[in-house]
Design a protein around this motif. Sequence first.
Motif, PDB file in Angstrom:
ATOM      1  N   VAL A 157       0.820  -1.210   0.000  1.00 35.10           N
ATOM      2  CA  VAL A 157       0.000   0.000   0.000  1.00 35.10           C
ATOM      3  C   VAL A 157       0.856   1.263   0.000  1.00 35.10           C
ATOM      4  CG1 VAL A 157      -1.667   1.331   1.355  1.00 35.10           C
ATOM      5  CG2 VAL A 157      -1.996  -1.139   1.043  1.00 35.10           C
ATOM      6  N   GLU A 158       1.922   1.278   0.793  1.00 37.10           N
ATOM      7  CA  GLU A 158       2.764   2.470   0.877  1.00 37.10           C
ATOM      8  C   GLU A 158       3.443   2.771  -0.462  1.00 37.10           C
ATOM      9  OE1 GLU A 158       2.766   4.610   3.356  1.00 37.10           O
ATOM     10  OE2 GLU A 158       1.209   3.290   4.180  1.00 37.10           O
ATOM     11  N   ALA A 159       3.821   1.731  -1.192  1.00 38.41           N
ATOM     12  CA  ALA A 159       4.437   1.935  -2.500  1.00 38.41           C
ATOM     13  C   ALA A 159       3.470   2.614  -3.467  1.00 38.41           C
ATOM     14  CB  ALA A 159       4.910   0.604  -3.070  1.00 38.41           C
ATOM     15  N   LEU A 160       2.179   2.295  -3.347  1.00 37.58           N
ATOM     16  CA  LEU A 160       1.168   2.951  -4.177  1.00 37.58           C
ATOM     17  C   LEU A 160       1.146   4.452  -3.915  1.00 37.58           C
ATOM     18  CD1 LEU A 160      -1.846   0.501  -3.679  1.00 37.58           C
ATOM     19  CD2 LEU A 160      -0.280   0.570  -5.628  1.00 37.58           C
ATOM     20  N   LYS A 161       1.125   4.808  -2.654  1.00 35.10           N
ATOM     21  CA  LYS A 161       1.022   6.214  -2.269  1.00 35.10           C
ATOM     22  C   LYS A 161       2.233   7.017  -2.737  1.00 35.10           C
ATOM     23  CE  LYS A 161      -1.778   5.142   1.810  1.00 35.10           C
ATOM     24  NZ  LYS A 161      -1.836   5.142   3.300  1.00 35.10           N
ATOM     25  N   GLU A 162       3.373   6.364  -2.795  1.00 32.66           N
ATOM     26  CA  GLU A 162       4.605   7.055  -3.179  1.00 32.66           C
ATOM     27  C   GLU A 162       4.767   7.171  -4.692  1.00 32.66           C
ATOM     28  OE1 GLU A 162       7.839   5.003  -1.377  1.00 32.66           O
ATOM     29  OE2 GLU A 162       7.091   5.291   0.678  1.00 32.66           O
ATOM     30  N   ASN A 163       4.183   6.241  -5.451  1.00 32.72           N
ATOM     31  CA  ASN A 163       4.507   6.147  -6.874  1.00 32.72           C
ATOM     32  C   ASN A 163       3.383   6.500  -7.844  1.00 32.72           C
ATOM     33  OD1 ASN A 163       7.395   4.829  -7.255  1.00 32.72           O
ATOM     34  ND2 ASN A 163       6.446   3.865  -5.449  1.00 32.72           N
ATOM     35  N   ILE A 164       2.135   6.505  -7.399  1.00 36.62           N
ATOM     36  CA  ILE A 164       1.052   6.892  -8.302  1.00 36.62           C
ATOM     37  C   ILE A 164       0.934   8.409  -8.258  1.00 36.62           C
ATOM     38  CG2 ILE A 164      -1.379   6.655  -8.903  1.00 36.62           C
ATOM     39  CD1 ILE A 164      -1.372   3.933  -7.563  1.00 36.62           C
ATOM     40  N   THR A 165       1.465   9.058  -9.272  1.00 37.92           N
ATOM     41  CA  THR A 165       1.518  10.517  -9.347  1.00 37.92           C
ATOM     42  C   THR A 165       0.726  11.007 -10.553  1.00 37.92           C
ATOM     43  OG1 THR A 165       3.462  10.598 -10.787  1.00 37.92           O
ATOM     44  CG2 THR A 165       3.861  10.366  -8.408  1.00 37.92           C
ATOM     45  N   GLU A 166       0.719  12.298 -10.755  1.00 34.66           N
ATOM     46  CA  GLU A 166      -0.003  12.897 -11.874  1.00 34.66           C
ATOM     47  C   GLU A 166       0.705  12.670 -13.206  1.00 34.66           C
ATOM     48  OE1 GLU A 166      -0.783  16.948 -10.883  1.00 34.66           O
ATOM     49  OE2 GLU A 166      -2.240  16.433  -9.337  1.00 34.66           O
ATOM     50  N   GLU A 167       1.858  12.009 -13.183  1.00 32.75           N
ATOM     51  CA  GLU A 167       2.531  11.628 -14.428  1.00 32.75           C
ATOM     52  C   GLU A 167       2.096  10.243 -14.915  1.00 32.75           C
ATOM     53  OE1 GLU A 167       6.681  11.830 -13.510  1.00 32.75           O
ATOM     54  OE2 GLU A 167       6.817  13.940 -14.095  1.00 32.75           O
ATOM     55  N   VAL A 168       1.418   9.509 -14.061  1.00 36.98           N
ATOM     56  CA  VAL A 168       1.058   8.124 -14.384  1.00 36.98           C
ATOM     57  C   VAL A 168      -0.180   8.079 -15.275  1.00 36.98           C
ATOM     58  CG1 VAL A 168       0.242   5.932 -13.418  1.00 36.98           C
ATOM     59  CG2 VAL A 168       2.129   7.174 -12.322  1.00 36.98           C
ATOM     60  N   CYS A 169      -0.065   7.352 -16.373  1.00 30.88           N
ATOM     61  CA  CYS A 169      -1.202   7.134 -17.278  1.00 30.88           C
ATOM     62  C   CYS A 169      -2.185   6.140 -16.676  1.00 30.88           C
ATOM     63  CB  CYS A 169      -0.689   6.620 -18.622  1.00 30.88           C
ATOM     64  SG  CYS A 169      -1.972   5.977 -19.716  1.00 30.88           S
ATOM     65  N   ALA A 170      -1.661   4.963 -16.261  1.00 32.19           N
ATOM     66  CA  ALA A 170      -2.542   3.882 -15.821  1.00 32.19           C
ATOM     67  C   ALA A 170      -1.846   2.987 -14.810  1.00 32.19           C
ATOM     68  CB  ALA A 170      -2.988   3.046 -17.020  1.00 32.19           C
TER      69      ALA A 170
END
Length: 374
Positions: A157-170
């Motif tokens: 879960v923590e990895a999601l919060k750190e890596n899903i940014t506004e640059e991510v398409c999908a």
Amino acid sequence: MNLFNVYPLYDITPVKAQGSKLWDKNGVEYLDLYGGHAVISIGHSHPHYVQKLTEQLSNLGFYSNSVNIPIQQELATKLGELSGYDDYELFLCNSGAEANENALKTASFYNGRKKVIAFSKAFHGRTAGAVAVTDNKAIIAPINYDEHVTFLPFNDVEALKENITEEVCAVIVEGIQGVGGINVCSDEFLKTVREMCDKTGAILILDSVQCGYGRSGKFFSHDFSGIRPDIMTTAKGMGNGFPIGGVLISPKFKAKFGMLGTTFGGNHLACAAAVAVLDVMKDENLMENATQKGEYLFENLKQINGIKELRGRGLMIGIEFEKPVDAIRDTLLFEHKIFCGYAGKNTLRLLPSLALGQAECDRFLEALSQTVKV
């Protein structure tokens, strides 16, 4: 000309099948608990399925997507009703890899981005876009561009919060990983993915190619978590052996001519097969059966010594042992005449028909008990 030799083969030649049973060219009967990689959803040679395909073939087997094909809409309507996603739209294709390709493309068209988040042990297919988000370097050729993909630890879960940014398409994830070892997404993980995608504008794609279509006991395995993805992909059990795939697309996306396309996708025969599958799933309560038989298998497997861990839902079951599973798998196949699959070195994988019966469950449990005692 010889076949391009890319498959290790068992010296078995099936010639006939009915329900969860196969017969080889020598008349030997086998119990099929693998369904050709989760493809056989309603049982081999189901009479309604055979009838619908025969009727369609006798009238019209194929024409292209340049004309009206009413059975496509029949399929979409029945799929929407049974799955609970009747407000979504359906794009039809031919396989799980092709479905994932089109899902990723649809996401990128929507937000204009190209970065993708995938997960450790993921498997999404062998075509260019799909293989790039698959966590297996052995099947990624130098020509396959994958620099846009970031792999995160599964269920972190923590990895999601750190890596899903506004640059991510999908973000693309299997609700239950199949090839990766029957690993189930936690509710917290899926809810966090949904929240982070909503926050950043990333598109959430649930790859339900193997874990969908009722196999988990619900139509889609992520339904247990109460989330709704932006896009879902299906294939495997969708046609009970006839090649067909689909992309279920949220109302937030708007179609335009030429955006997606396919020659064979949604052809008359494929749709006839898929409609027959949905008819049988509904009429014979196969999702309920998957739940019941899955629970029965889980409870009885717990009584067998030597099993390290049980994973999965419904009739998508991973049985992990302390030791490599190849000897167990081969003993079940060659001595007990039972087809099973595997995932990695230590996990036996069960993906039977959703119409699996009680006697067939007991036959497998007895055979496995005898096998692990040796």
